[in-house]
Design an enzyme around this catalytic site. Structure first.
Site, PDB file in Angstrom:
ATOM      1  N   VAL A 155       0.812  -1.231   0.000  1.00 59.02           N
ATOM      2  CA  VAL A 155       0.000   0.000   0.000  1.00 59.02           C
ATOM      3  C   VAL A 155       0.846   1.283   0.000  1.00 59.02           C
ATOM      4  O   VAL A 155       0.387   2.337   0.412  1.00 59.02           O
ATOM      5  CB  VAL A 155      -1.020   0.029   1.162  1.00 59.02           C
ATOM      6  CG1 VAL A 155      -2.067  -1.050   0.996  1.00 59.02           C
ATOM      7  CG2 VAL A 155      -0.339  -0.083   2.522  1.00 59.02           C
ATOM      8  N   TYR A 208       4.084   5.322   5.359  1.00 58.33           N
ATOM      9  CA  TYR A 208       3.066   5.436   4.299  1.00 58.33           C
ATOM     10  C   TYR A 208       1.846   6.219   4.787  1.00 58.33           C
ATOM     11  O   TYR A 208       0.950   6.524   4.002  1.00 58.33           O
ATOM     12  CB  TYR A 208       2.594   4.053   3.812  1.00 58.33           C
ATOM     13  CG  TYR A 208       3.661   3.154   3.231  1.00 58.33           C
ATOM     14  CD1 TYR A 208       4.932   3.629   2.937  1.00 58.33           C
ATOM     15  CD2 TYR A 208       3.397   1.817   2.965  1.00 58.33           C
ATOM     16  CE1 TYR A 208       5.914   2.794   2.421  1.00 58.33           C
ATOM     17  CE2 TYR A 208       4.370   0.973   2.442  1.00 58.33           C
ATOM     18  CZ  TYR A 208       5.625   1.467   2.185  1.00 58.33           C
ATOM     19  OH  TYR A 208       6.584   0.624   1.671  1.00 58.33           O
ATOM     20  N   GLY A 253       8.885  -2.680 -10.843  1.00 59.91           N
ATOM     21  CA  GLY A 253       9.720  -1.478 -10.965  1.00 59.91           C
ATOM     22  C   GLY A 253       8.862  -0.242 -11.157  1.00 59.91           C
ATOM     23  O   GLY A 253       9.277   0.742 -11.770  1.00 59.91           O
ATOM     24  N   TRP A 279      10.254  -5.404  -3.219  1.00 58.05           N
ATOM     25  CA  TRP A 279       9.409  -4.218  -3.357  1.00 58.05           C
ATOM     26  C   TRP A 279       9.494  -3.756  -4.802  1.00 58.05           C
ATOM     27  O   TRP A 279      10.463  -4.033  -5.500  1.00 58.05           O
ATOM     28  CB  TRP A 279       9.695  -3.140  -2.331  1.00 58.05           C
ATOM     29  CG  TRP A 279      10.979  -2.376  -2.232  1.00 58.05           C
ATOM     30  CD1 TRP A 279      11.934  -2.523  -1.269  1.00 58.05           C
ATOM     31  CD2 TRP A 279      11.415  -1.255  -3.041  1.00 58.05           C
ATOM     32  NE1 TRP A 279      12.938  -1.598  -1.437  1.00 58.05           N
ATOM     33  CE2 TRP A 279      12.639  -0.791  -2.513  1.00 58.05           C
ATOM     34  CE3 TRP A 279      10.886  -0.596  -4.159  1.00 58.05           C
ATOM     35  CZ2 TRP A 279      13.358   0.285  -3.065  1.00 58.05           C
ATOM     36  CZ3 TRP A 279      11.590   0.479  -4.700  1.00 58.05           C
ATOM     37  CH2 TRP A 279      12.812   0.903  -4.150  1.00 58.05           C
TER      38      TRP A 279
HETATM   39  N1  LIG Z   1      10.562  -1.164   1.639  1.00 56.68           N
HETATM   40  C1  LIG Z   1      10.579  -0.155   0.791  1.00 56.68           C
HETATM   41  O1  LIG Z   1      11.436   0.732   0.861  1.00 56.68           O
HETATM   42  C2  LIG Z   1       9.544  -0.107  -0.287  1.00 56.68           C
HETATM   43  C3  LIG Z   1       9.666   0.812  -1.341  1.00 56.68           C
HETATM   44  C4  LIG Z   1       8.691   0.799  -2.330  1.00 56.68           C
HETATM   45  C5  LIG Z   1       7.637  -0.115  -2.278  1.00 56.68           C
HETATM   46  N2  LIG Z   1       7.535  -0.988  -1.223  1.00 56.68           N
HETATM   47  C6  LIG Z   1       6.424  -1.987  -1.127  1.00 56.68           C
HETATM   48  O2  LIG Z   1       6.283  -2.664  -2.364  1.00 56.68           O
HETATM   49  C7  LIG Z   1       4.966  -2.454  -2.868  1.00 56.68           C
HETATM   50  C8  LIG Z   1       4.951  -2.420  -4.377  1.00 56.68           C
HETATM   51  O3  LIG Z   1       5.838  -1.456  -4.875  1.00 56.68           O
HETATM   52  P1  LIG Z   1       5.372  -0.170  -5.688  1.00 56.68           P
HETATM   53  O4  LIG Z   1       3.992   0.135  -5.300  1.00 56.68           O
HETATM   54  O5  LIG Z   1       6.374   0.891  -5.494  1.00 56.68           O
HETATM   55  O6  LIG Z   1       5.490  -0.599  -7.218  1.00 56.68           O
HETATM   56  P2  LIG Z   1       4.966  -1.786  -8.165  1.00 56.68           P
HETATM   57  O7  LIG Z   1       4.074  -2.720  -7.439  1.00 56.68           O
HETATM   58  O8  LIG Z   1       6.164  -2.318  -8.873  1.00 56.68           O
HETATM   59  O9  LIG Z   1       4.135  -0.977  -9.260  1.00 56.68           O
HETATM   60  C9  LIG Z   1       2.949  -0.339  -8.970  1.00 56.68           C
HETATM   61  C10 LIG Z   1       2.498   0.339 -10.250  1.00 56.68           C
HETATM   62  O10 LIG Z   1       2.130  -0.634 -11.231  1.00 56.68           O
HETATM   63  C11 LIG Z   1       0.782  -0.417 -11.652  1.00 56.68           C
HETATM   64  N3  LIG Z   1       0.189  -1.745 -11.841  1.00 56.68           N
HETATM   65  C12 LIG Z   1      -0.075  -2.670 -10.897  1.00 56.68           C
HETATM   66  N4  LIG Z   1      -0.565  -3.790 -11.420  1.00 56.68           N
HETATM   67  C13 LIG Z   1      -0.634  -3.584 -12.748  1.00 56.68           C
HETATM   68  C14 LIG Z   1      -1.058  -4.383 -13.832  1.00 56.68           C
HETATM   69  N5  LIG Z   1      -1.502  -5.630 -13.652  1.00 56.68           N
HETATM   70  N6  LIG Z   1      -1.000  -3.848 -15.086  1.00 56.68           N
HETATM   71  C15 LIG Z   1      -0.542  -2.598 -15.275  1.00 56.68           C
HETATM   72  N7  LIG Z   1      -0.122  -1.786 -14.272  1.00 56.68           N
HETATM   73  C16 LIG Z   1      -0.172  -2.272 -13.016  1.00 56.68           C
HETATM   74  C17 LIG Z   1       0.133   0.372 -10.543  1.00 56.68           C
HETATM   75  O11 LIG Z   1      -0.878   1.194 -11.058  1.00 56.68           O
HETATM   76  P3  LIG Z   1      -2.362   1.273 -10.398  1.00 56.68           P
HETATM   77  O12 LIG Z   1      -2.204   1.376  -8.913  1.00 56.68           O
HETATM   78  O13 LIG Z   1      -2.920   2.518 -11.020  1.00 56.68           O
HETATM   79  O14 LIG Z   1      -3.062   0.029 -10.832  1.00 56.68           O
HETATM   80  C18 LIG Z   1       1.311   1.225 -10.046  1.00 56.68           C
HETATM   81  O15 LIG Z   1       1.477   2.360 -10.860  1.00 56.68           O
HETATM   82  C19 LIG Z   1       4.554  -1.128  -2.228  1.00 56.68           C
HETATM   83  O16 LIG Z   1       3.164  -0.890  -2.294  1.00 56.68           O
HETATM   84  C20 LIG Z   1       5.091  -1.297  -0.832  1.00 56.68           C
HETATM   85  O17 LIG Z   1       4.248  -2.129  -0.068  1.00 56.68           O
HETATM   86  C21 LIG Z   1       8.474  -0.989  -0.235  1.00 56.68           C
END
Ligand SMILES: NC(=O)c1ccc[n+]([C@@H]2O[C@H](COP(=O)([O-])OP(=O)(O)OC[C@H]3O[C@@H](n4cnc5c(N)ncnc54)[C@H](OP(=O)(O)O)[C@@H]3O)[C@@H](O)[C@H]2O)c1
Length: 295
Positions: A19, A48, A186, A182
């Protein structure tokens, strides 16, 4: 759902819902959608600013707490032994729970040893079922794995087709630390969703590029945390357990690795300064208005 078993025996779903960048306004609806879709692992963080919404969604869902694997993370501002203990209690209050499945130290900066000692104690008391770190590059991971009483059970790091963490994973495997991805897409940067190699493989299996990217990580032993605010994409991202990528296709994806972050390097001193500035700014904000204190 498939599970991995952490070094302490705890079972953790290989796919969870993240999230980060889900706004307070949308978060409760998104987590409810995710739970309804079938997700049983939720990843949030103090930084967050949506722990409260995650907590209320879990309550409203009616799903028993013990059926959900709940992760949150201590933010740098709350590092140090005492502060971390207080902040974990605050996270539990916001999440409306009396235990957390996995608590991570979010970043490898500031007094993370003091923070880790607090997590070790809370773990021993049973308030946290597993403890781990995030964004710990191999040098810091081996440091804490070597000198702390309890070795982290998880390390959550940026992991996707262009930054595969191949060397870092070897170090995690050596210390029995579960790697968790995470940004498994990307965040779409550098064209992950439109990559031709991934698109060709996706076509072969009648799957989407998103599903192939998740399946590839799961097959190499990486826990994934896709984020989407769209319910149909949540379902798409969960639907990755009915196919298996061949060795050849796995190798073709391995060849895409650029071994470079699509975001930033935690080794960059300029970024460390940026984190320090952010922590300072948040502190000032909290001091000036107690009721606005939102961690
Ligand atoms: N520990 C850390 O430092 C850290 C840093 C970053 C993230 N995280 C964790 O990792 C999770 C995921 O990372 P993230 O949110 O940065 O990036 P991600 O999951 O790699 O990408 C999310 C993006 O992809 C899109 N998306 C998702 N499913 C899709 C699909 N099936 N087709 C097309 N587009 C799609 C989403 O758009 P929509 O939402 O518009 O669908 C959003 O723009 C975070 O939510 C968090 O819990 C942790």
């Amino acid at each position: 759902m498939e599970y991995v078993t952490l070094s302490n025996g705890l079972k953790m779903p290989v796919l969870g819902y993240g999230v980060y960048q889900v706004t307070k306004d949308e978060c409760e609806r998104c987590v409810l959608d995710a739970l309804e879709t079938g997700y049983r692992s939720i990843d949030t963080a103090q930084s967050y600013f949506n722990e409260e919404e995650v907590g209320s969604a879990i309550k409203k869902s009616g799903i028993p707490r013990e059926d959900i694997f709940l992760t949150t993370k201590v933010w740098v501002e709350h590092y140090g032994y005492e502060n971390t203990k207080t902040s974990v209690m605050e996270s539990m209050r916001k999440l409306q729970t009396d235990y957390i499945d996995l608590m991570l130290l979010h970043q490898p900066f500031s007094d993370y040893y003091g923070a880790w000692r607090a997590l070790e104690e809370l773990y021993k008391e049973g308030k946290i079922k597993a403890i781990g770190v995030s964004n710990f590059y191999p040098d810091r991971l081996v440091d804490i794995a070597s000198f702390a009483e309890i070795c982290p059970m998880v390390n959550q790091v940026e992991t996707h087709i262009f930054n595969q963490q191949i060397e870092a994973k070897k170090w995690m495997d050596k210390y029995n630390v579960q790697i968790e991805a995470w940004a498994p897409f990307g965040e779409g940067r550098k064209g992950t969703f439109d990559n031709e190699v991934i698109a060709d493989i996706a076509q072969k299996y009648n799957k989407t590029t998103a599903q192939v990217m998740l399946r590839w990580n799961i097959q190499r032993g990486v826990v994934v945390l896709p984020k989407s605010t769209h319910k149909e994409r949540m379902a798409e991202n969960l639907n990755v357990f009915d196919f298996t990528l061949s060795d050849e296709d796995m190798a073709a994806i391995t060849a895409l690795d650029k071994n470079t972050s699509s975001f930033f390097s935690h080794y960059d001193p300029g970024m460390v300064e940026w984190f320090a500035k952010m922590v300072e700014e948040r502190k000032t904000k909290h001091d000036s208005s107690k009721e606005k204190k939102n961690w």
